[in-house]
Design an enzyme around this catalytic site. Structure first.
Site, PDB file in Angstrom:
ATOM      1  N   GLY A 109      -1.930   1.843  -6.123  1.00 60.09           N
ATOM      2  CA  GLY A 109      -1.663   2.894  -6.593  1.00 60.09           C
ATOM      3  C   GLY A 109      -0.438   3.765  -6.014  1.00 60.09           C
ATOM      4  O   GLY A 109      -0.775   4.692  -5.830  1.00 60.09           O
ATOM      5  N   SER A 112       4.035   1.444  -7.347  1.00 60.90           N
ATOM      6  CA  SER A 112       5.223   0.146  -7.691  1.00 60.90           C
ATOM      7  C   SER A 112       5.897   0.281  -8.789  1.00 60.90           C
ATOM      8  O   SER A 112       7.242  -0.039  -8.950  1.00 60.90           O
ATOM      9  CB  SER A 112       4.272  -1.116  -7.586  1.00 60.90           C
ATOM     10  OG  SER A 112       3.553  -1.278  -8.430  1.00 60.90           O
ATOM     11  N   ALA A 115       8.698   2.956  -8.647  1.00 66.24           N
ATOM     12  CA  ALA A 115       9.828   2.748  -7.547  1.00 66.24           C
ATOM     13  C   ALA A 115      10.631   1.715  -7.926  1.00 66.24           C
ATOM     14  O   ALA A 115      11.784   1.753  -7.818  1.00 66.24           O
ATOM     15  CB  ALA A 115       8.992   2.132  -6.231  1.00 66.24           C
ATOM     16  N   ASP A 156       5.690  10.644  -9.117  1.00 68.50           N
ATOM     17  CA  ASP A 156       6.034   9.220  -8.251  1.00 68.50           C
ATOM     18  C   ASP A 156       7.322   8.911  -8.189  1.00 68.50           C
ATOM     19  O   ASP A 156       7.821   8.325  -7.150  1.00 68.50           O
ATOM     20  CB  ASP A 156       4.981   8.226  -8.732  1.00 68.50           C
ATOM     21  CG  ASP A 156       4.812   8.262 -10.166  1.00 68.50           C
ATOM     22  OD1 ASP A 156       5.604   9.144 -10.898  1.00 68.50           O
ATOM     23  OD2 ASP A 156       4.412   7.679 -10.892  1.00 68.50           O
TER      24      ASP A 156
END
Ligand code: MEV
Length: 327
Positions: A109, A112, A115, A156
């Site tokens: 978590g 990924s 990103a 994120d």
């Protein structure tokens, strides 16, 4: 024109404010030292090729005009839709080969998917010399994530782009990098994979049944995030830990805590952590704890004793980075 590029972006850990941040409240997120590395090569072929071994994608090929169309394997979605969005926006249609490699398990978590989305967009903007600010990259990556999963705050993505520790509000309405030192964060992986969208939906269901309670919880979480921010800046980690514990109480109200995370959280607190809570969507993934240096090992041992896996992380990591560019 350059033909090949390697880009990296950090993973992330939510410090405080998860779930509430989906609904126009702030959160605190830190970028972690483990990175996603993406290589992009412009090819003379008219194909889109993807190798993403960490998410079990290998030998994935389709003609470039089919990018974004048809059934897309789960592990290929973010890179492929990022390419589609970038190409559509800039009216480009070249053959490409993309290879992703992650320094962290996609199970943790750590973000990924976000990103890799961010790396693809930054890489393409460099290769095609399209001038994009960090905010432009954030916006296109956020659109990509929403195209795929329909929901999410974008915190994120912000961590992957900007790095550091951020005070972030839904959709990038505010992205403030805090000037703080690295945090002595202890991370425990529950061994269970959480699905963010499922958990967001679970909270939405609860909110239909108990609208006032959930709205009030979001408001209290917002207050806790603001208080925690001041403690972080003052480096009052003991008080920061106390606020983490209070945030955990509201995550229990939202219904996203689970037994395994609770055991790890209590083990950390019992071993002397200032504070411990789940990090992210809940239902699995990781918990985090802040502890004084002399209690660190006991906290780690406590987490392991109840079946958690210790994951070593550096916080405040650097954001997006061009690793190499070849003609
Ligand atoms: C998931 O890691 C955190 C959530 O707040 C979702 C989001 O902010 O996108 C639950």
């Amino acid at each position: 024109m350059s033909k090949k590029i390697r880009i990296s972006a950090p993973g992330k850990l939510m410090l405080l404010g998860e779930h509430a941040v989906v609904y126009n409240r702030p959160c605190l997120v830190t970028a972690v030292g483990q990175r996603m590395v993406v290589a992009i090569e412009i090819k003379d072929s008219h194909t889109f090729e993807l190798e993403a071994p960490d998410v079990k994608v290998s030998g994935y090929t389709k003609v470039i005009s089919d990018v974004g169309k048809g059934e897309i394997p789960k592990g290929a979605k973010f890179a492929e839709i990022a390419v589609k969005n970038f190409f559509e926006k800039n009216k480009i249609r070249d053959g490409l080969k993309i290879t992703t490699r992650s320094e962290f398990s996609s199970q943790f978590g750590f973000g990924s998917s976000s990103a890799s989305t961010v790396c693809v967009i930054k890489g393409l903007s460099e290769l095609y010399k399209v001038n994009m600010s960090n905010k432009d990259i954030f916006d296109l990556a956020y659109k990509t994530v929403l195209d795929i999963q329909g929901k999410g705050s974008g915190f994120d993505i912000a961590a992957a782009v900007y790095g550091g520790t951020l005070h972030f509000v839904t959709g990038g309405k505010k992205i403030e990098k805090l000037s703080i030192n690295k945090l002595p964060l202890i991370v425990g992986y529950s061994g269970l994979k959480a699905d963010t969208v499922t958990l967001i939906n679970k909270v939405a269901e609860k909110s239909k049944k108990y609208p006032e309670v959930i709205e009030n919880s979001y408001n209290q979480i917002k207050k806790l995030v603001e208080i925690a921010k001041t403690y972080l800046i003052k480096e009052d980690l003991q008080s920061f830990g106390e606020v983490m514990n209070m945030n955990q109480g509201f995550l229990e109200v939202l219904g996203v805590n689970i037994n395994k995370l609770s055991s790890m959280i209590y083990a950390a607190r019992d071993a002397g952590a200032y504070g411990a809570k789940l990090s992210g969507a809940g239902g699995g993934d990781c918990m985090i704890a802040i502890a004084p240096e002399d209690k660190k090992q006991a906290v780690i041992d406590g987490i392991i004793q109840v079946g958690g896996q210790y994951v070593q992380v550096e916080t405040n990591a650097e954001g997006l980075k061009v690793e190499s560019l070849k003609k």
